[in-house]
Design a protein around this motif. Sequence first.
Motif, PDB file in Angstrom:
ATOM      1  N   ASP A   1      37.318  18.448  11.949  1.00 36.66           N
ATOM      2  CA  ASP A   1      36.465  18.278  13.128  1.00 36.66           C
ATOM      3  C   ASP A   1      36.099  16.805  13.313  1.00 36.66           C
ATOM      4  OD1 ASP A   1      34.461  19.685  15.143  1.00 36.66           O
ATOM      5  OD2 ASP A   1      33.322  18.158  14.044  1.00 36.66           O
ATOM      6  N   LYS A   2      36.179  16.312  14.537  1.00 36.15           N
ATOM      7  CA  LYS A   2      35.966  14.895  14.792  1.00 36.15           C
ATOM      8  C   LYS A   2      34.568  14.422  14.418  1.00 36.15           C
ATOM      9  CE  LYS A   2      34.726  15.467  19.698  1.00 36.15           C
ATOM     10  NZ  LYS A   2      35.044  15.069  21.092  1.00 36.15           N
ATOM     11  N   ASP A   3      33.574  15.285  14.560  1.00 38.37           N
ATOM     12  CA  ASP A   3      32.215  14.906  14.168  1.00 38.37           C
ATOM     13  C   ASP A   3      32.125  14.690  12.662  1.00 38.37           C
ATOM     14  OD1 ASP A   3      32.098  16.651  16.684  1.00 38.37           O
ATOM     15  OD2 ASP A   3      30.077  15.805  16.652  1.00 38.37           O
ATOM     16  N   VAL A   4      32.727  15.592  11.896  1.00 39.12           N
ATOM     17  CA  VAL A   4      32.666  15.509  10.438  1.00 39.12           C
ATOM     18  C   VAL A   4      33.274  14.208   9.939  1.00 39.12           C
ATOM     19  CG1 VAL A   4      33.482  16.536   8.275  1.00 39.12           C
ATOM     20  CG2 VAL A   4      32.634  18.014  10.112  1.00 39.12           C
ATOM     21  N   VAL A   5      34.471  13.861  10.432  1.00 36.51           N
ATOM     22  CA  VAL A   5      35.124  12.642   9.944  1.00 36.51           C
ATOM     23  C   VAL A   5      34.426  11.383  10.461  1.00 36.51           C
ATOM     24  CG1 VAL A   5      37.374  13.672   9.516  1.00 36.51           C
ATOM     25  CG2 VAL A   5      36.861  12.777  11.793  1.00 36.51           C
ATOM     26  N   ALA A   6      33.843  11.465  11.651  1.00 33.61           N
ATOM     27  CA  ALA A   6      33.121  10.302  12.176  1.00 33.61           C
ATOM     28  C   ALA A   6      31.889  10.000  11.332  1.00 33.61           C
ATOM     29  CB  ALA A   6      32.710  10.544  13.629  1.00 33.61           C
ATOM     30  N   TYR A   7      31.133  11.029  10.992  1.00 32.64           N
ATOM     31  CA  TYR A   7      29.936  10.822  10.170  1.00 32.64           C
ATOM     32  C   TYR A   7      30.316  10.370   8.754  1.00 32.64           C
ATOM     33  CZ  TYR A   7      27.883  13.560  13.988  1.00 32.64           C
ATOM     34  OH  TYR A   7      27.507  14.029  15.223  1.00 32.64           O
ATOM     35  N   ALA A   8      31.419  10.902   8.224  1.00 31.42           N
ATOM     36  CA  ALA A   8      31.875  10.491   6.896  1.00 31.42           C
ATOM     37  C   ALA A   8      32.274   9.015   6.898  1.00 31.42           C
ATOM     38  CB  ALA A   8      33.048  11.361   6.441  1.00 31.42           C
ATOM     39  N   ALA A   9      32.954   8.576   7.952  1.00 33.17           N
ATOM     40  CA  ALA A   9      33.344   7.166   8.045  1.00 33.17           C
ATOM     41  C   ALA A   9      32.115   6.265   8.137  1.00 33.17           C
ATOM     42  CB  ALA A   9      34.251   6.955   9.260  1.00 33.17           C
ATOM     43  N   MET A  10      31.138   6.684   8.935  1.00 32.10           N
ATOM     44  CA  MET A  10      29.917   5.893   9.069  1.00 32.10           C
ATOM     45  C   MET A  10      29.126   5.869   7.768  1.00 32.10           C
ATOM     46  SD  MET A  10      28.524   6.853  12.891  1.00 32.10           S
ATOM     47  CE  MET A  10      27.122   5.735  12.739  1.00 32.10           C
ATOM     48  N   ALA A  11      29.102   6.997   7.053  1.00 31.57           N
ATOM     49  CA  ALA A  11      28.399   7.045   5.769  1.00 31.57           C
ATOM     50  C   ALA A  11      29.057   6.101   4.769  1.00 31.57           C
ATOM     51  CB  ALA A  11      28.393   8.472   5.225  1.00 31.57           C
TER      52      ALA A  11
ATOM     53  N   SER B   1      24.755  19.514   9.542  1.00 29.21           N
ATOM     54  CA  SER B   1      25.158  20.810   8.988  1.00 29.21           C
ATOM     55  C   SER B   1      25.531  20.642   7.513  1.00 29.21           C
ATOM     56  CB  SER B   1      26.364  21.345   9.763  1.00 29.21           C
ATOM     57  OG  SER B   1      27.530  20.579   9.446  1.00 29.21           O
ATOM     58  N   PRO B   2      25.586  21.759   6.767  1.00 29.59           N
ATOM     59  CA  PRO B   2      25.995  21.668   5.357  1.00 29.59           C
ATOM     60  C   PRO B   2      27.370  21.020   5.173  1.00 29.59           C
ATOM     61  CG  PRO B   2      24.960  23.783   5.764  1.00 29.59           C
ATOM     62  CD  PRO B   2      25.113  23.124   7.099  1.00 29.59           C
ATOM     63  N   VAL B   3      28.314  21.334   6.057  1.00 25.39           N
ATOM     64  CA  VAL B   3      29.654  20.739   5.931  1.00 25.39           C
ATOM     65  C   VAL B   3      29.597  19.236   6.170  1.00 25.39           C
ATOM     66  CG1 VAL B   3      32.001  20.697   6.863  1.00 25.39           C
ATOM     67  CG2 VAL B   3      30.800  22.878   6.622  1.00 25.39           C
ATOM     68  N   GLU B   4      28.871  18.807   7.188  1.00 28.74           N
ATOM     69  CA  GLU B   4      28.741  17.377   7.461  1.00 28.74           C
ATOM     70  C   GLU B   4      28.086  16.654   6.290  1.00 28.74           C
ATOM     71  OE1 GLU B   4      28.270  17.926  12.331  1.00 28.74           O
ATOM     72  OE2 GLU B   4      26.494  17.741  11.037  1.00 28.74           O
ATOM     73  N   ARG B   5      27.086  17.272   5.698  1.00 29.70           N
ATOM     74  CA  ARG B   5      26.403  16.664   4.553  1.00 29.70           C
ATOM     75  C   ARG B   5      27.336  16.553   3.343  1.00 29.70           C
ATOM     76  NH1 ARG B   5      21.035  16.232   4.570  1.00 29.70           N
ATOM     77  NH2 ARG B   5      20.814  16.760   2.366  1.00 29.70           N
ATOM     78  N   ARG B   6      28.142  17.591   3.112  1.00 27.92           N
ATOM     79  CA  ARG B   6      29.080  17.517   1.998  1.00 27.92           C
ATOM     80  C   ARG B   6      30.136  16.440   2.239  1.00 27.92           C
ATOM     81  NH1 ARG B   6      27.881  23.164   1.455  1.00 27.92           N
ATOM     82  NH2 ARG B   6      29.361  23.813   3.052  1.00 27.92           N
ATOM     83  N   ALA B   7      30.581  16.299   3.492  1.00 29.52           N
ATOM     84  CA  ALA B   7      31.567  15.269   3.805  1.00 29.52           C
ATOM     85  C   ALA B   7      30.990  13.869   3.581  1.00 29.52           C
ATOM     86  CB  ALA B   7      32.040  15.416   5.254  1.00 29.52           C
ATOM     87  N   MET B   8      29.730  13.662   3.942  1.00 32.06           N
ATOM     88  CA  MET B   8      29.109  12.350   3.726  1.00 32.06           C
ATOM     89  C   MET B   8      28.834  12.091   2.248  1.00 32.06           C
ATOM     90  SD  MET B   8      26.646  11.793   7.082  1.00 32.06           S
ATOM     91  CE  MET B   8      25.924  13.440   7.111  1.00 32.06           C
ATOM     92  N   GLU B   9      28.482  13.145   1.522  1.00 31.87           N
ATOM     93  CA  GLU B   9      28.311  12.998   0.079  1.00 31.87           C
ATOM     94  C   GLU B   9      29.640  12.609  -0.572  1.00 31.87           C
ATOM     95  OE1 GLU B   9      27.006  15.470  -3.941  1.00 31.87           O
ATOM     96  OE2 GLU B   9      27.132  16.504  -2.013  1.00 31.87           O
ATOM     97  N   TYR B  10      30.714  13.257  -0.129  1.00 32.61           N
ATOM     98  CA  TYR B  10      32.057  12.965  -0.633  1.00 32.61           C
ATOM     99  C   TYR B  10      32.427  11.507  -0.340  1.00 32.61           C
ATOM    100  CZ  TYR B  10      37.080  13.877  -1.469  1.00 32.61           C
ATOM    101  OH  TYR B  10      38.380  13.877  -1.939  1.00 32.61           O
ATOM    102  N   ALA B  11      32.098  11.058   0.878  1.00 33.48           N
ATOM    103  CA  ALA B  11      32.391   9.672   1.259  1.00 33.48           C
ATOM    104  C   ALA B  11      31.676   8.690   0.339  1.00 33.48           C
ATOM    105  CB  ALA B  11      31.974   9.439   2.718  1.00 33.48           C
ATOM    106  N   GLU B  12      30.417   8.947   0.046  1.00 33.93           N
ATOM    107  CA  GLU B  12      29.667   8.061  -0.854  1.00 33.93           C
ATOM    108  C   GLU B  12      30.217   8.124  -2.275  1.00 33.93           C
ATOM    109  OE1 GLU B  12      25.483   8.658  -0.787  1.00 33.93           O
ATOM    110  OE2 GLU B  12      25.234   7.906   1.256  1.00 33.93           O
ATOM    111  N   ALA B  13      30.541   9.340  -2.729  1.00 26.74           N
ATOM    112  CA  ALA B  13      31.055   9.493  -4.093  1.00 26.74           C
ATOM    113  C   ALA B  13      32.396   8.785  -4.258  1.00 26.74           C
ATOM    114  CB  ALA B  13      31.191  10.978  -4.430  1.00 26.74           C
ATOM    115  N   MET B  14      33.244   8.859  -3.226  1.00 23.87           N
ATOM    116  CA  MET B  14      34.531   8.159  -3.254  1.00 23.87           C
ATOM    117  C   MET B  14      34.351   6.649  -3.283  1.00 23.87           C
ATOM    118  SD  MET B  14      37.496   9.718  -0.784  1.00 23.87           S
ATOM    119  CE  MET B  14      38.448   8.202  -0.991  1.00 23.87           C
ATOM    120  N   SER B  15      33.269   6.177  -2.668  1.00 26.00           N
ATOM    121  CA  SER B  15      33.050   4.737  -2.507  1.00 26.00           C
ATOM    122  C   SER B  15      32.409   4.096  -3.722  1.00 26.00           C
ATOM    123  CB  SER B  15      32.182   4.484  -1.261  1.00 26.00           C
ATOM    124  OG  SER B  15      32.795   5.035  -0.105  1.00 26.00           O
TER     125      SER B  15
END
Length: 203
Positions: free
Chosen positions: A65-75, A116-130
């Motif tokens: 979903d475009k929202d999920v990846v956009a928020y992950a990139a911004m995070a 949403s929970p999915v968006e939060r997990r995606a942003m957590e993943y982005a931070e953990a990867m970084s």
Amino acid sequence: MSRTTQSARIPTGEVDGLFGAVVKVMSRRMFGKVPESMGVMWHHKDVLKASMGYGRKVEKWDAVDKDVVAYAAMATAAYIGCSWCLDFHYFLSHHKGLDETKAREVPRWRESTLFSPVERRAMEYAEAMSQTPVAVTDELSAALLEDLGPAGLVELTARVGFMNATARGNVAMGIHSEEFADACGLPPLSAPSARAATVTSVA
């Protein structure tokens, strides 16, 4: 986004030639100006072209979903501290029709109740990867695998990896926000929360 008068560590070059003319037209159409960062990258046009070309390919991926990846990139940008990337993607959220209220909350996503929970997990993943070393857990990966499927998790990982390369390069070269979001009247991004020493699971 607060104004900055800081200049890049590499002096800007003149954006010239036929390719430069095209870049200037596209930049002014999109931003109203030619970004200073373009002048920095102009010193090595092959690097600039490769980065732009790969970035365009990344934007065509659609397994998540475009929202999920956009928020992950911004995070990712917020975590690394790339003000240029964060501002640019906030600006893009306006033009892509994303939820701007949620987008401006990304720097403080852990405290925000909008995601949403999915968006939060995606942003957590982005931070953990970084983080160094990478701090992705089996539990978080398994939760996202269930959320997004194998292709989706591969795409999310690749997008965060690309943002890491871009953000860390910009920070190293001293490329700062150029207030793209201000130019289209977006309210300032929320102040980022204090970065946690370790990633706390929100799965």
